[in-house]
Design an enzyme around this catalytic site. Structure first.
Site, mmCIF file in Angstrom:
data_model
loop_
_atom_site.group_PDB
_atom_site.id
_atom_site.type_symbol
_atom_site.label_atom_id
_atom_site.label_comp_id
_atom_site.label_asym_id
_atom_site.label_seq_id
_atom_site.Cartn_x
_atom_site.Cartn_y
_atom_site.Cartn_z
ATOM 1 N N ASP A 9 -27.318 24.111 -16.757
ATOM 2 C CA ASP A 9 -27.419 23.517 -15.422
ATOM 3 C C ASP A 9 -27.529 24.619 -14.368
ATOM 4 O O ASP A 9 -26.858 25.654 -14.451
ATOM 5 C CB ASP A 9 -26.173 22.650 -15.154
ATOM 6 C CG ASP A 9 -26.356 21.728 -13.969
ATOM 7 O OD1 ASP A 9 -26.430 20.499 -14.163
ATOM 8 O OD2 ASP A 9 -26.420 22.232 -12.821
ATOM 9 N N HIS B 172 -30.157 12.287 -18.417
ATOM 10 C CA HIS B 172 -29.611 13.561 -18.876
ATOM 11 C C HIS B 172 -28.118 13.425 -19.115
ATOM 12 O O HIS B 172 -27.435 12.645 -18.447
ATOM 13 C CB HIS B 172 -29.889 14.686 -17.867
ATOM 14 C CG HIS B 172 -29.448 14.388 -16.468
ATOM 15 N ND1 HIS B 172 -30.152 13.578 -15.602
ATOM 16 C CD2 HIS B 172 -28.350 14.790 -15.784
ATOM 17 C CE1 HIS B 172 -29.521 13.504 -14.440
ATOM 18 N NE2 HIS B 172 -28.418 14.222 -14.527
HETATM 19 P P1 DGP Z 1 -26.958 14.448 -11.740
HETATM 20 O O1 DGP Z 1 -26.196 14.583 -10.473
HETATM 21 O O2 DGP Z 1 -26.149 13.823 -12.828
HETATM 22 O O3 DGP Z 1 -28.300 13.763 -11.540
HETATM 23 O O4 DGP Z 1 -27.227 15.937 -12.239
HETATM 24 C C1 DGP Z 1 -28.401 16.625 -12.075
HETATM 25 C C2 DGP Z 1 -28.122 18.048 -12.452
HETATM 26 O O5 DGP Z 1 -29.364 18.724 -12.605
HETATM 27 C C3 DGP Z 1 -27.316 18.846 -11.436
HETATM 28 O O6 DGP Z 1 -26.081 19.237 -12.033
HETATM 29 C C4 DGP Z 1 -28.178 20.052 -11.113
HETATM 30 C C5 DGP Z 1 -29.208 20.062 -12.201
HETATM 31 N N1 DGP Z 1 -30.520 20.514 -11.808
HETATM 32 C C6 DGP Z 1 -31.304 20.013 -10.820
HETATM 33 N N2 DGP Z 1 -32.454 20.679 -10.744
HETATM 34 C C7 DGP Z 1 -32.430 21.617 -11.727
HETATM 35 C C8 DGP Z 1 -33.353 22.610 -12.167
HETATM 36 O O7 DGP Z 1 -34.452 22.782 -11.643
HETATM 37 N N3 DGP Z 1 -32.960 23.399 -13.193
HETATM 38 C C9 DGP Z 1 -31.738 23.240 -13.820
HETATM 39 N N4 DGP Z 1 -31.465 24.064 -14.812
HETATM 40 N N5 DGP Z 1 -30.859 22.304 -13.442
HETATM 41 C C10 DGP Z 1 -31.192 21.505 -12.410
#
Ligand code: DGP
Length: 112
Positions: A29, A98
């Protein structure tokens, strides 16, 4: 489709990969909430838990079959939490199903 996780699957946006096979991808994340914070996603676009059905649930089954291996690969040795946020009240920010794997320390009991 304008989905950030579909772009990660396609390799259009870089990610720190932890595990990948033909059905799923796991990566770190970008905004970790614990020492280990991995996201596991299906390689097809399912918007959230609300979009799981008989045709695509094999991806979810596969994710849960692989989660122990992914957690171990990520360095977790003493337990972990698996979370998925679905919809507005849960503050789902990315509309591609996810599962968060959180670990690497003792986690708080309160989940909201
Ligand atoms: P949620 O709030 O459950 O929808 O979590 C989405 C998660 O995705 C959040 O913890 C941050 C992560 N995230 C968002 N954009 C990106 C990205 O471009 N790369 C990565 N590695 N994580 C991301």
């Amino acid at each position: 489709m304008d989905c950030i996780f579909c772009k990660i699957i396609a390799g259009e946006i870089p990610s720190s990969k932890v595990y990948e096979d033909e059905k799923i991808l796991a990566f770190n994340d970008i905004n970790p909430m614990a020492p280990v914070h991995v996201l596991v996603i299906p390689k097809i676009h399912i918007p959230s838990c609300d979009g799981i059905n008989e045709e695509n649930s094999c991806f979810v089954k596969h994710i849960f079959e692989k989660i122990p291996e992914i957690a171990k690969t990520a360095g977790i040795t003493n337990g972990y939490r698996v979370i998925t946020n679905c919809g507005e009240d849960a503050k789902q920010s990315v509309k591609h199903l996810h599962f968060h794997i959180l670990g690497g320390r003792s986690l708080p009991e309160n989940m909201g």
